[in-house]
Design a protein around this motif. Structure first.
Motif, PDB file in Angstrom:
ATOM      1  N   ASP A 130       0.842  -1.191   0.000  1.00  0.00           N
ATOM      2  CA  ASP A 130       0.000   0.000   0.000  1.00  0.00           C
ATOM      3  C   ASP A 130       0.877   1.241   0.000  1.00  0.00           C
ATOM      4  O   ASP A 130       1.902   1.289   0.697  1.00  0.00           O
ATOM      5  CB  ASP A 130      -0.899   0.042   1.248  1.00  0.00           C
ATOM      6  N   LEU A 131       0.441   2.273  -0.733  1.00  0.00           N
ATOM      7  CA  LEU A 131       1.191   3.524  -0.800  1.00  0.00           C
ATOM      8  C   LEU A 131       0.224   4.692  -0.659  1.00  0.00           C
ATOM      9  O   LEU A 131      -0.817   4.739  -1.325  1.00  0.00           O
ATOM     10  CB  LEU A 131       1.935   3.631  -2.130  1.00  0.00           C
ATOM     11  N   ARG A 132       0.552   5.620   0.231  1.00  0.00           N
ATOM     12  CA  ARG A 132      -0.209   6.865   0.396  1.00  0.00           C
ATOM     13  C   ARG A 132       0.791   8.013   0.437  1.00  0.00           C
ATOM     14  O   ARG A 132       1.513   8.186   1.431  1.00  0.00           O
ATOM     15  CB  ARG A 132      -1.043   6.806   1.668  1.00  0.00           C
ATOM     16  N   ARG A 133       0.867   8.777  -0.638  1.00  0.00           N
ATOM     17  CA  ARG A 133       1.813   9.887  -0.721  1.00  0.00           C
ATOM     18  C   ARG A 133       1.343  11.048   0.161  1.00  0.00           C
ATOM     19  O   ARG A 133       0.151  11.363   0.230  1.00  0.00           O
ATOM     20  CB  ARG A 133       1.916  10.365  -2.163  1.00  0.00           C
ATOM     21  N   GLY A 134       2.302  11.704   0.813  1.00  0.00           N
ATOM     22  CA  GLY A 134       2.024  12.905   1.588  1.00  0.00           C
ATOM     23  C   GLY A 134       0.954  12.720   2.648  1.00  0.00           C
ATOM     24  O   GLY A 134       0.148  13.626   2.876  1.00  0.00           O
ATOM     25  N   TRP A 135       0.978  11.566   3.310  1.00  0.00           N
ATOM     26  CA  TRP A 135      -0.089  11.250   4.263  1.00  0.00           C
ATOM     27  C   TRP A 135      -0.092  12.186   5.467  1.00  0.00           C
ATOM     28  O   TRP A 135      -1.139  12.616   5.938  1.00  0.00           O
ATOM     29  CB  TRP A 135       0.042   9.796   4.712  1.00  0.00           C
ATOM     30  N   VAL A 136       1.074  12.509   5.997  1.00  0.00           N
ATOM     31  CA  VAL A 136       1.177  13.323   7.211  1.00  0.00           C
ATOM     32  C   VAL A 136       1.526  14.755   6.844  1.00  0.00           C
ATOM     33  O   VAL A 136       2.590  15.029   6.293  1.00  0.00           O
ATOM     34  CB  VAL A 136       2.221  12.742   8.184  1.00  0.00           C
ATOM     35  N   SER A 137       0.621  15.662   7.141  1.00  0.00           N
ATOM     36  CA  SER A 137       0.884  17.086   6.969  1.00  0.00           C
ATOM     37  C   SER A 137       1.739  17.584   8.126  1.00  0.00           C
ATOM     38  O   SER A 137       1.609  17.106   9.262  1.00  0.00           O
ATOM     39  CB  SER A 137      -0.443  17.851   6.920  1.00  0.00           C
ATOM     40  N   GLY A 138       2.631  18.518   7.852  1.00  0.00           N
ATOM     41  CA  GLY A 138       3.565  18.967   8.873  1.00  0.00           C
ATOM     42  C   GLY A 138       4.674  17.963   9.125  1.00  0.00           C
ATOM     43  O   GLY A 138       5.320  17.980  10.182  1.00  0.00           O
ATOM     44  N   ALA A 139       4.929  17.089   8.138  1.00  0.00           N
ATOM     45  CA  ALA A 139       5.912  16.019   8.314  1.00  0.00           C
ATOM     46  C   ALA A 139       7.323  16.554   8.523  1.00  0.00           C
ATOM     47  O   ALA A 139       8.124  15.944   9.240  1.00  0.00           O
ATOM     48  CB  ALA A 139       5.876  15.080   7.108  1.00  0.00           C
ATOM     49  N   ASP A 140       7.650  17.684   7.897  1.00  0.00           N
ATOM     50  CA  ASP A 140       9.011  18.207   8.046  1.00  0.00           C
ATOM     51  C   ASP A 140       9.258  18.726   9.455  1.00  0.00           C
ATOM     52  O   ASP A 140      10.345  18.547  10.016  1.00  0.00           O
ATOM     53  CB  ASP A 140       9.259  19.306   7.014  1.00  0.00           C
ATOM     54  N   ALA A 141       8.251  19.379  10.050  1.00  0.00           N
ATOM     55  CA  ALA A 141       8.388  19.821  11.444  1.00  0.00           C
ATOM     56  C   ALA A 141       8.483  18.621  12.374  1.00  0.00           C
ATOM     57  O   ALA A 141       9.262  18.624  13.344  1.00  0.00           O
ATOM     58  CB  ALA A 141       7.204  20.710  11.829  1.00  0.00           C
ATOM     59  N   LEU A 142       7.697  17.563  12.091  1.00  0.00           N
ATOM     60  CA  LEU A 142       7.784  16.338  12.893  1.00  0.00           C
ATOM     61  C   LEU A 142       9.164  15.719  12.780  1.00  0.00           C
ATOM     62  O   LEU A 142       9.737  15.273  13.784  1.00  0.00           O
ATOM     63  CB  LEU A 142       6.708  15.358  12.418  1.00  0.00           C
ATOM     64  N   PHE A 143       9.721  15.702  11.570  1.00  0.00           N
ATOM     65  CA  PHE A 143      11.079  15.188  11.383  1.00  0.00           C
ATOM     66  C   PHE A 143      12.072  15.923  12.279  1.00  0.00           C
ATOM     67  O   PHE A 143      12.891  15.300  12.961  1.00  0.00           O
ATOM     68  CB  PHE A 143      11.487  15.330   9.920  1.00  0.00           C
ATOM     69  N   GLU A 144      12.010  17.241  12.273  1.00  0.00           N
ATOM     70  CA  GLU A 144      12.960  18.030  13.064  1.00  0.00           C
ATOM     71  C   GLU A 144      12.805  17.738  14.554  1.00  0.00           C
ATOM     72  O   GLU A 144      13.805  17.631  15.279  1.00  0.00           O
ATOM     73  CB  GLU A 144      12.766  19.518  12.788  1.00  0.00           C
ATOM     74  N   ARG A 145      11.565  17.594  15.025  1.00  0.00           N
ATOM     75  CA  ARG A 145      11.369  17.309  16.449  1.00  0.00           C
ATOM     76  C   ARG A 145      11.908  15.928  16.816  1.00  0.00           C
ATOM     77  O   ARG A 145      12.590  15.766  17.835  1.00  0.00           O
ATOM     78  CB  ARG A 145       9.881  17.403  16.809  1.00  0.00           C
TER      79      ARG A 145
END
Length: 209
Positions: A37-52
């Motif tokens: 299964d593939l869902r592109r761009g599922w999580v909004s704000g993913a870049d801020a989550l990455f940094e945290r």
């Protein structure tokens, strides 16, 4: 080669957290009873989550025996067992959303969360399947949320065959299910291209590693 992390210009415009799954998930039926299964761009704000997560997760380096010698694992790792508190509220929302969508099909919820931090293109994971525990004998599922710079996830039938390639990052979701861990292998190869860091967040069922 290393480059600084560059976020997506569109990330976070709709708030922060997982979006809908349902019909937005694209399933590919693979050979031997496996599916992807593939869902592109599922999580909004993913870049801020990455940094945290890069800052708060207790990343650790590991060494493993391989070919009669002990070598460094080419990525940093962290693991959250059943009952461990989530390192970020958005990841708790991700876990609940995955269970809501997949538990009716799988018959059980996801239990553990493993994480890998790929610091640059020299970090990688070799061809393998998650076959420690139930994955060696039973159909299972592993859901991977990719955060940060895109990296290639490769899949191929166990024993050889055509390779499938997906570039995953910035909140993309991929779920490997059915017999995938037994009958297919996956890898994140090294690359000489300048790439930024990436975090993969792997949700697994009980007894699967």
């Amino acid at each position: 080669m290393t480059t600084g992390f560059q976020g997506s210009l569109l990330d976070g415009l709709e708030g922060e957290g997982p979006g809908a799954l349902g019909s937005s998930v694209v399933r590919t039926e693979l050979a031997h009873g496996a599916w992807l299964d593939l869902r592109r761009g599922w999580v909004s704000g993913a870049d801020a989550l990455f940094e945290r997560l890069r800052e708060v997760v207790p990343w650790r380096a590991e060494r493993r025996e391989m070919y009669d010698r002990v070598v460094d694992v080419p990525r940093l790792l962290s693991f959250y067992d059943e009952g461990d508190p989530s390192p970020d509220p958005v990841l708790a929302d991700v876990h609940r959303a995955l269970d809501e969508h997949y538990e009716p099909e799988l018959g059980e919820p996801f239990r553990t969360v493993g994480m890998c931090l790929y610091r640059d293109g020299r970090d990688s994971v070799a061809w393998h399947g998650d076959t420690v525990g139930r994955g060696s004998t039973h159909d299972t599922a592993v859901a991977i949320l990719s955060l940060g710079a895109p990296r290639a996830l490769l899949l191929r039938p166990r024993g050889g065959g055509a390779v499938l390639r997906h570039e995953l990052g910035h909140g993309d979701l991929v779920v490997m299910g059915g017999s995938c861990q037994r009958t297919w292998e996956h890898a994140v190869p090294k690359t000489a291209r300048p790439v930024g860091p990436r975090i993969s967040v792997q949700h697994r069922l009980r007894g699967v590693r």
